[in-house]
Design a protein around this motif. Sequence first.
Motif, PDB file in Angstrom:
ATOM      1  N   LEU A  37      20.384  10.014  -3.066  1.00 53.19           N
ATOM      2  CA  LEU A  37      21.698  10.643  -2.883  1.00 53.19           C
ATOM      3  C   LEU A  37      21.955  11.063  -1.433  1.00 53.19           C
ATOM      4  CD1 LEU A  37      21.990  12.841  -6.098  1.00 53.19           C
ATOM      5  CD2 LEU A  37      23.207  10.725  -5.569  1.00 53.19           C
ATOM      6  N   VAL A  38      20.916  11.457  -0.707  1.00 54.90           N
ATOM      7  CA  VAL A  38      21.115  11.874   0.687  1.00 54.90           C
ATOM      8  C   VAL A  38      20.974  10.717   1.666  1.00 54.90           C
ATOM      9  CG1 VAL A  38      20.464  14.265   0.249  1.00 54.90           C
ATOM     10  CG2 VAL A  38      18.722  12.630   0.989  1.00 54.90           C
ATOM     11  N   GLY A  39      20.725   9.525   1.163  1.00 52.16           N
ATOM     12  CA  GLY A  39      20.692   8.351   2.029  1.00 52.16           C
ATOM     13  C   GLY A  39      19.354   8.055   2.670  1.00 52.16           C
ATOM     14  N   ARG A  40      18.298   8.655   2.220  1.00 45.96           N
ATOM     15  CA  ARG A  40      16.950   8.374   2.743  1.00 45.96           C
ATOM     16  C   ARG A  40      16.315   7.275   1.895  1.00 45.96           C
ATOM     17  NH1 ARG A  40      14.497  11.148   6.893  1.00 45.96           N
ATOM     18  NH2 ARG A  40      15.711  12.980   7.411  1.00 45.96           N
ATOM     19  N   THR A  41      16.652   6.039   2.192  1.00 43.46           N
ATOM     20  CA  THR A  41      16.235   4.905   1.376  1.00 43.46           C
ATOM     21  C   THR A  41      14.721   4.729   1.353  1.00 43.46           C
ATOM     22  OG1 THR A  41      18.286   3.827   2.057  1.00 43.46           O
ATOM     23  CG2 THR A  41      16.664   2.464   0.941  1.00 43.46           C
ATOM     24  N   GLY A  42      14.071   4.874   2.492  1.00 41.16           N
ATOM     25  CA  GLY A  42      12.622   4.693   2.547  1.00 41.16           C
ATOM     26  C   GLY A  42      11.879   5.680   1.653  1.00 41.16           C
ATOM     27  N   TRP A  43      12.286   6.949   1.730  1.00 40.33           N
ATOM     28  CA  TRP A  43      11.647   7.966   0.891  1.00 40.33           C
ATOM     29  C   TRP A  43      11.987   7.750  -0.582  1.00 40.33           C
ATOM     30  CZ3 TRP A  43       7.770  10.843   2.211  1.00 40.33           C
ATOM     31  CH2 TRP A  43       7.565  11.134   3.557  1.00 40.33           C
ATOM     32  N   ALA A  44      13.187   7.291  -0.863  1.00 43.52           N
ATOM     33  CA  ALA A  44      13.570   7.007  -2.253  1.00 43.52           C
ATOM     34  C   ALA A  44      12.729   5.867  -2.820  1.00 43.52           C
ATOM     35  CB  ALA A  44      15.055   6.665  -2.335  1.00 43.52           C
ATOM     36  N   VAL A  45      12.477   4.844  -2.008  1.00 46.35           N
ATOM     37  CA  VAL A  45      11.634   3.726  -2.453  1.00 46.35           C
ATOM     38  C   VAL A  45      10.201   4.197  -2.661  1.00 46.35           C
ATOM     39  CG1 VAL A  45      10.648   1.504  -1.745  1.00 46.35           C
ATOM     40  CG2 VAL A  45      13.084   1.936  -1.443  1.00 46.35           C
ATOM     41  N   ALA A  46       9.700   5.034  -1.761  1.00 51.28           N
ATOM     42  CA  ALA A  46       8.338   5.556  -1.905  1.00 51.28           C
ATOM     43  C   ALA A  46       8.198   6.372  -3.196  1.00 51.28           C
ATOM     44  CB  ALA A  46       7.971   6.405  -0.695  1.00 51.28           C
ATOM     45  N   CYS A  47       9.177   7.223  -3.456  1.00 49.87           N
ATOM     46  CA  CYS A  47       9.143   8.002  -4.702  1.00 49.87           C
ATOM     47  C   CYS A  47       9.300   7.102  -5.919  1.00 49.87           C
ATOM     48  CB  CYS A  47      10.232   9.067  -4.691  1.00 49.87           C
ATOM     49  SG  CYS A  47       9.874  10.461  -3.621  1.00 49.87           S
ATOM     50  N   GLY A  48      10.093   6.045  -5.786  1.00 48.11           N
ATOM     51  CA  GLY A  48      10.251   5.094  -6.894  1.00 48.11           C
ATOM     52  C   GLY A  48       8.958   4.355  -7.201  1.00 48.11           C
ATOM     53  N   VAL A  49       8.230   3.968  -6.158  1.00 45.95           N
ATOM     54  CA  VAL A  49       6.935   3.308  -6.362  1.00 45.95           C
ATOM     55  C   VAL A  49       5.955   4.277  -7.011  1.00 45.95           C
ATOM     56  CG1 VAL A  49       4.947   2.332  -5.143  1.00 45.95           C
ATOM     57  CG2 VAL A  49       7.254   1.619  -4.518  1.00 45.95           C
ATOM     58  N   LEU A  50       5.954   5.508  -6.544  1.00 45.12           N
ATOM     59  CA  LEU A  50       5.098   6.528  -7.151  1.00 45.12           C
ATOM     60  C   LEU A  50       5.475   6.751  -8.614  1.00 45.12           C
ATOM     61  CD1 LEU A  50       2.841   8.572  -6.654  1.00 45.12           C
ATOM     62  CD2 LEU A  50       4.613  10.209  -5.979  1.00 45.12           C
ATOM     63  N   TRP A  51       6.755   6.700  -8.906  1.00 38.97           N
ATOM     64  CA  TRP A  51       7.246   6.850 -10.279  1.00 38.97           C
ATOM     65  C   TRP A  51       6.681   5.740 -11.166  1.00 38.97           C
ATOM     66  CZ3 TRP A  51      13.216   7.328 -11.385  1.00 38.97           C
ATOM     67  CH2 TRP A  51      13.428   7.671 -12.701  1.00 38.97           C
ATOM     68  N   VAL A  52       6.669   4.518 -10.669  1.00 41.06           N
ATOM     69  CA  VAL A  52       6.119   3.391 -11.440  1.00 41.06           C
ATOM     70  C   VAL A  52       4.617   3.568 -11.665  1.00 41.06           C
ATOM     71  CG1 VAL A  52       5.660   0.905 -11.371  1.00 41.06           C
ATOM     72  CG2 VAL A  52       7.904   1.773 -10.711  1.00 41.06           C
ATOM     73  N   VAL A  53       3.890   3.967 -10.639  1.00 40.88           N
ATOM     74  CA  VAL A  53       2.439   4.181 -10.769  1.00 40.88           C
ATOM     75  C   VAL A  53       2.158   5.280 -11.791  1.00 40.88           C
ATOM     76  CG1 VAL A  53       0.382   4.988  -9.546  1.00 40.88           C
ATOM     77  CG2 VAL A  53       1.899   3.328  -8.473  1.00 40.88           C
ATOM     78  N   ILE A  54       2.917   6.358 -11.744  1.00 44.04           N
ATOM     79  CA  ILE A  54       2.725   7.456 -12.687  1.00 44.04           C
ATOM     80  C   ILE A  54       3.055   7.003 -14.106  1.00 44.04           C
ATOM     81  CG2 ILE A  54       3.610   9.723 -13.367  1.00 44.04           C
ATOM     82  CD1 ILE A  54       3.972  10.309 -10.377  1.00 44.04           C
ATOM     83  N   THR A  55       4.062   6.193 -14.278  1.00 42.61           N
ATOM     84  CA  THR A  55       4.431   5.691 -15.603  1.00 42.61           C
ATOM     85  C   THR A  55       3.320   4.828 -16.187  1.00 42.61           C
ATOM     86  OG1 THR A  55       6.759   5.757 -14.982  1.00 42.61           O
ATOM     87  CG2 THR A  55       6.174   4.411 -16.893  1.00 42.61           C
TER      88      THR A  55
END
Length: 88
Positions: A37-55
């Motif tokens: 939402l704040v436009g930090r695409t790199g951090w959003a992708v990093a959190c998304g990858v972490l989300w997949v690993v946690i899942t």
Amino acid sequence: MRTGSEPVTARSPLRMRLWLTVWGLLWAAFGTVAFALVGRTGWAVACGVLWVVITVDLAMILRHLRQGPHYQPGRDIPPYRPPERRRP
């Protein structure tokens, strides 16, 4: 492989791992949405990858919990008998 020095009735703290994983899942989802939402695409992708690993980790934990007390980590490790309850 068992070496004989570990306790026969040792268990992994799966329930604690389950709740810590759920906590991490919530934070990773929040981080992904907030950074997107704040436009930090790199951090959003990093959190998304972490989300997949946690899942994936959560799926593994749930699978082990469903297997019950007879979960064995591999074919080369023989099954064990659960401890019998002593009556007073």
